[in-house]
Design a protein around this motif. Structure first.
Motif, mmCIF file in Angstrom:
data_model
loop_
_atom_site.group_PDB
_atom_site.id
_atom_site.type_symbol
_atom_site.label_atom_id
_atom_site.label_comp_id
_atom_site.label_asym_id
_atom_site.label_seq_id
_atom_site.Cartn_x
_atom_site.Cartn_y
_atom_site.Cartn_z
ATOM 1 N N GLU A 193 16.181 2.651 6.688
ATOM 2 C CA GLU A 193 15.893 2.995 8.093
ATOM 3 C C GLU A 193 14.390 3.034 8.387
ATOM 4 O OE1 GLU A 193 17.229 6.880 9.306
ATOM 5 O OE2 GLU A 193 17.424 6.280 11.391
ATOM 6 N N GLY A 194 13.642 3.620 7.506
ATOM 7 C CA GLY A 194 12.217 3.788 7.791
ATOM 8 C C GLY A 194 11.293 2.855 7.027
ATOM 9 N N ASN A 195 11.848 2.009 6.176
ATOM 10 C CA ASN A 195 10.977 1.210 5.318
ATOM 11 C C ASN A 195 11.097 -0.296 5.507
ATOM 12 O OD1 ASN A 195 9.614 3.257 3.547
ATOM 13 N ND2 ASN A 195 11.757 3.811 3.204
ATOM 14 N N PHE A 196 12.248 -0.761 5.977
ATOM 15 C CA PHE A 196 12.447 -2.208 6.015
ATOM 16 C C PHE A 196 11.399 -2.891 6.902
ATOM 17 C CE2 PHE A 196 14.132 -6.225 7.362
ATOM 18 C CZ PHE A 196 14.584 -6.760 6.174
ATOM 19 N N ILE A 197 11.242 -2.392 8.135
ATOM 20 C CA ILE A 197 10.290 -3.032 9.061
ATOM 21 C C ILE A 197 8.857 -2.872 8.536
ATOM 22 C CG2 ILE A 197 9.281 -2.840 11.384
ATOM 23 C CD1 ILE A 197 12.140 -2.326 12.422
ATOM 24 N N TYR A 198 8.592 -1.733 7.936
ATOM 25 C CA TYR A 198 7.250 -1.508 7.352
ATOM 26 C C TYR A 198 6.966 -2.487 6.222
ATOM 27 C CZ TYR A 198 5.299 1.425 3.391
ATOM 28 O OH TYR A 198 4.734 1.924 2.262
ATOM 29 N N TRP A 199 7.952 -2.738 5.371
ATOM 30 C CA TRP A 199 7.733 -3.687 4.271
ATOM 31 C C TRP A 199 7.646 -5.117 4.787
ATOM 32 C CZ3 TRP A 199 11.769 -1.076 0.523
ATOM 33 C CH2 TRP A 199 11.211 0.133 0.077
ATOM 34 N N MET A 200 8.455 -5.438 5.820
ATOM 35 C CA MET A 200 8.352 -6.780 6.399
ATOM 36 C C MET A 200 6.984 -6.942 7.078
ATOM 37 S SD MET A 200 10.069 -9.582 6.452
ATOM 38 C CE MET A 200 11.834 -9.301 6.306
ATOM 39 N N THR A 201 6.482 -5.868 7.674
ATOM 40 C CA THR A 201 5.146 -5.902 8.276
ATOM 41 C C THR A 201 4.085 -6.143 7.204
ATOM 42 O OG1 THR A 201 5.859 -4.386 10.014
ATOM 43 C CG2 THR A 201 3.489 -4.591 9.678
ATOM 44 N N SER A 202 4.270 -5.552 6.048
ATOM 45 C CA SER A 202 3.302 -5.765 4.962
ATOM 46 C C SER A 202 3.334 -7.227 4.504
ATOM 47 C CB SER A 202 3.576 -4.820 3.787
ATOM 48 O OG SER A 202 4.640 -5.294 2.991
ATOM 49 N N ALA A 203 4.510 -7.847 4.561
ATOM 50 C CA ALA A 203 4.596 -9.279 4.232
ATOM 51 C C ALA A 203 3.798 -10.078 5.265
ATOM 52 C CB ALA A 203 6.056 -9.734 4.206
ATOM 53 N N TYR A 204 3.909 -9.690 6.529
ATOM 54 C CA TYR A 204 3.160 -10.372 7.602
ATOM 55 C C TYR A 204 1.655 -10.206 7.397
ATOM 56 C CZ TYR A 204 1.682 -11.905 12.192
ATOM 57 O OH TYR A 204 1.058 -12.586 13.210
ATOM 58 N N LEU A 205 1.238 -8.972 7.124
ATOM 59 C CA LEU A 205 -0.194 -8.679 6.971
ATOM 60 C C LEU A 205 -0.799 -9.365 5.758
ATOM 61 C CD1 LEU A 205 -0.177 -4.848 7.790
ATOM 62 C CD2 LEU A 205 -1.006 -6.703 9.257
ATOM 63 N N SER A 206 0.010 -9.555 4.723
ATOM 64 C CA SER A 206 -0.532 -10.136 3.488
ATOM 65 C C SER A 206 -0.487 -11.662 3.509
ATOM 66 C CB SER A 206 0.235 -9.596 2.271
ATOM 67 O OG SER A 206 1.586 -9.993 2.338
ATOM 68 N N ALA A 207 0.409 -12.233 4.326
ATOM 69 C CA ALA A 207 0.555 -13.697 4.347
ATOM 70 C C ALA A 207 -0.692 -14.362 4.915
ATOM 71 C CB ALA A 207 1.782 -14.089 5.174
ATOM 72 N N ARG A 208 -0.944 -15.581 4.439
ATOM 73 C CA ARG A 208 -2.139 -16.298 4.882
ATOM 74 C C ARG A 208 -1.811 -17.554 5.675
ATOM 75 N NH1 ARG A 208 -5.510 -15.626 -0.811
ATOM 76 N NH2 ARG A 208 -4.876 -13.477 -1.087
ATOM 77 N N SER A 209 -0.621 -18.100 5.478
ATOM 78 C CA SER A 209 -0.299 -19.375 6.127
ATOM 79 C C SER A 209 0.293 -19.152 7.517
ATOM 80 C CB SER A 209 0.703 -20.162 5.273
ATOM 81 O OG SER A 209 1.931 -19.469 5.229
ATOM 82 N N THR A 210 0.046 -20.113 8.392
ATOM 83 C CA THR A 210 0.599 -20.074 9.752
ATOM 84 C C THR A 210 2.121 -20.108 9.703
ATOM 85 O OG1 THR A 210 -1.328 -21.318 10.450
ATOM 86 C CG2 THR A 210 0.484 -21.214 12.004
ATOM 87 N N ALA A 211 2.661 -20.920 8.808
ATOM 88 C CA ALA A 211 4.128 -21.066 8.719
ATOM 89 C C ALA A 211 4.776 -19.744 8.317
ATOM 90 C CB ALA A 211 4.475 -22.162 7.717
#
Ligand SMILES: [Fe+2]
Length: 227
Positions: free
Chosen positions: A57-75
């Protein structure tokens, strides 16, 4: 058997096939370890739903956000953003809370404490914002969730619930999400400068331990058991 290191599997670091194969074996192994719902006590069924809710409930979106913040490619950014948009716009945390309420499995302090150590280990890993291992972990997470939904729905039904929006939605949408995240891994791999020195499966290992914790209620279970 799950190989200990991706190094054994990835002679070519731009190839996602060995990563995908490892994830699929890990998912198969976890699902095969699930005890049949009818053999669980009502409290054991409640506990699985409650610990699952406590973590997701409280972590999934946060972890997906961390994937967004760490990613470097446009795709990868585009793929992960679509995933996040759906989570937020369709209020997936609210959907999960309704699911837990209807199953009389709202997480208690004890449920949160039961998964605390393994949850904190994933949070520490995520805080390093290391792109490929986080996206690999999220591909594993989505793939597992999609296949876990029928089991979760069965547990809830046996607890007297008739609220299945959460499990219905995630049984379907996570198929596309998982495929998208594999494409995101493929887009990130060539851009990740530190990939050679990283354990690409670190997040998968930590999340697997947390999922075993959710399933068994025990923090010290590291091997899957055949029911
Ligand atoms: Fe979701």
């Amino acid at each position: 058997m799950i190989p200990e290191s991706c190094d054994l599997l990835t002679p070519n670091r731009s190839d996602i096939a060995p990563i995908q194969a490892h994830i699929e074996v890990t998912i198969d192994d976890l699902l095969a370890s699930l005890r049949r719902p009818e053999r669980l006590s009502p409290e054991e069924r409640r506990g699985i739903i409650a610990r699952y809710t406590s973590v997701l409930e409280g972590n999934f979106i946060y972890w997906m956000t961390s994937a967004y913040l760490s990613a470097r490619s446009t795709a990868a950014h585009a793929i992960i953003q679509d995933n996040l948009l759906e989570e937020v716009r369709d209020n997936h945390p609210g959907m999960l809370r309704k699911f837990a309420i209807a199953a009389h499995a709202v997480p208690t302090d004890a449920d949160a404490l039961a998964v605390y150590r393994n949850l904190e280990a994933v949070r520490q890993f995520v805080s390093r914002l290391s792109s490929v291992p986080i996206v690999v972990m999220m591909a594993f997470f989505e793939g597992l969730l999609q296949r876990f939904m029928p089991y979760l729905a069965d547990l809830a039904k046996r607890q007297g619930s008739a609220e299945f929006q959460y499990t219905d939605v995630h049984g379907e949408c996570d198929i596309a999400h998982t495929q998208g995240l594999y494409r995101a891994i493929g887009a990130e791999l060539p851009r990740a400068a530190d990939v050679a020195s990283e354990d690409l499966l670190e997040g998968v290992k930590l999340l697997r331990a947390l999922l075993l914790n959710i399933i068994t209620g025990r923090a010290d279970v590291h091997q899957v058991h055949r029911p």
